[in-house]
Design an enzyme around this catalytic site. Structure first.
Site, PDB file in Angstrom:
ATOM      1  N   ALA A 288     -32.314  75.074  80.731  1.00  0.00           N
ATOM      2  CA  ALA A 288     -32.406  76.332  81.473  1.00  0.00           C
ATOM      3  C   ALA A 288     -31.079  76.617  82.167  1.00  0.00           C
ATOM      4  O   ALA A 288     -30.084  75.949  81.900  1.00  0.00           O
ATOM      5  CB  ALA A 288     -33.545  76.262  82.489  1.00  0.00           C
ATOM      6  N   ASN A 289     -31.049  77.619  83.020  1.00  0.00           N
ATOM      7  CA  ASN A 289     -29.833  77.927  83.782  1.00  0.00           C
ATOM      8  C   ASN A 289     -30.234  78.437  85.163  1.00  0.00           C
ATOM      9  O   ASN A 289     -31.420  78.538  85.468  1.00  0.00           O
ATOM     10  CB  ASN A 289     -28.959  78.936  83.022  1.00  0.00           C
ATOM     11  N   ARG A 290     -29.252  78.770  85.982  1.00  0.00           N
ATOM     12  CA  ARG A 290     -29.504  79.046  87.397  1.00  0.00           C
ATOM     13  C   ARG A 290     -29.893  80.490  87.717  1.00  0.00           C
ATOM     14  O   ARG A 290     -29.946  80.869  88.871  1.00  0.00           O
ATOM     15  CB  ARG A 290     -28.272  78.681  88.222  1.00  0.00           C
ATOM     16  N   SER A 291     -30.157  81.317  86.723  1.00  0.00           N
ATOM     17  CA  SER A 291     -30.517  82.706  87.024  1.00  0.00           C
ATOM     18  C   SER A 291     -31.821  82.791  87.812  1.00  0.00           C
ATOM     19  O   SER A 291     -32.811  82.140  87.466  1.00  0.00           O
ATOM     20  CB  SER A 291     -30.665  83.486  85.714  1.00  0.00           C
TER      21      SER A 291
ATOM     22  N   ALA B  60     -30.131  86.088  81.807  1.00  0.00           N
ATOM     23  CA  ALA B  60     -29.169  85.022  81.495  1.00  0.00           C
ATOM     24  C   ALA B  60     -29.767  84.228  80.335  1.00  0.00           C
ATOM     25  O   ALA B  60     -30.406  83.191  80.524  1.00  0.00           O
ATOM     26  CB  ALA B  60     -28.948  84.143  82.715  1.00  0.00           C
TER      27      ALA B  60
END
Ligand code: CTP
Ligand code: CA
Length: 227
Positions: free
Chosen positions: A33-36, A99
């Site tokens: 995943a990512n930090r969005s 994102a």
């Protein structure tokens, strides 16, 4: 008061907004995943709805509530997000604020990976995800009239964003500086530059809600009244 008056300039218009991160499975219990946070995309969806648009929000996993007055579709992976977007066409405008993970695991495991199964170093093989913004920008006959993307950059923000606009074929790009110092990811403020065919407009640092309202107003200007 007329329903298509100045308060509702997007009445009769259909809008699609992507928001949030995507989750790309490694196995049934793990993902990349990512930090969005989804704050910016959700704010744009809310602002378009407030101007009268019929909004579909395709969102990856976020902790935010669905904005009022918006049809929300909840997805996990980039491929699911693209499928949901395709289902929503035709629209007058699309804003890709998600994102999206650039890569997914080439073949996600059907069963939970067990510790030690990769020896002392487990290698994951990644493959590129479909580019939703580029796909919608190059959709041919079904192309939305106005396609807006974001460019998350940590350096040479405007230059990289210009190149991205050309490469993807979208109409506008909102370039934002996501270098650690700006606190954009998860924070409430955003500093953006709007890049169009006519040039670059740098907006003052403002809240994500204000960026959403500013963009929605620009979209209303560009589309004009619905036929
Ligand atoms: N985007 C998308 N689908 C992807 C990747 C990105 O729709 N698979 C969209 C994002 O929603 C954003 C824009 O493309 O509107 C730019 O995303 P960004 O991550 O900045 O650009 P990339 O082309 O992925 O390039 P890079 O991450 O290498 O800078
Ligand atoms: Ca990317």
């Amino acid at each position: 008061r007329a329903l298509t008056g100045p308060d509702q300039p997007l009445k009769g218009r259909r809008a699609l907004v992507t928001s949030g991160p995507t989750h790309e499975p490694i196995d049934p219990v793990r993902y990349i995943a990512n930090r969005s946070s989804g704050k910016q995309g959700h704010a744009i969806a809310a602002a378009l709805a407030a101007l009268g648009a019929e909004v579909t929000l395709v969102t990856g996993p976020v902790t935010l509530p669905d904005p009022p007055g918006v049809r929300a579709m909840h997805v996990e992976s980039a491929r699911d997000m693209l499928a949901a977007c395709r289902e929503t066409l035709p629209v007058d405008v699309v804003v890709c604020a998600a994102a999206v993970a650039d890569w997914r695991v080439a073949d996600a495991a059907d069963q939970k990976l067990k510790k030690g199964s990769g020896g002392d170093a487990l290698a994951l093989s990644l493959t590129e995800n479909p580019d939703i913004l580029a796909t919608l920008s190059q959709a041919g006959e079904g192309r939305p009239g106005l396609v807006v993307g974001f460019a998350a950059e940590t350096e040479q923000v405007v230059e990289h964003a210009r190149a991205k606009r050309d490469r993807k074929g979208c109409d506008w790009i909102l370039a934002n500086d996501v270098s650690a110092a700006t606190g954009t990811f998860g924070g409430d403020a955003n500093t953006v530059h709007l890049i169009t065919a006519d040039g670059v407009e740098s907006w003052p640092a403002q809240s994500k809600a204000e960026v959403g309202r500013g963009l929605a107003a620009r979209i209303a200007d560009a589309l004009g009244p619905a036929a």
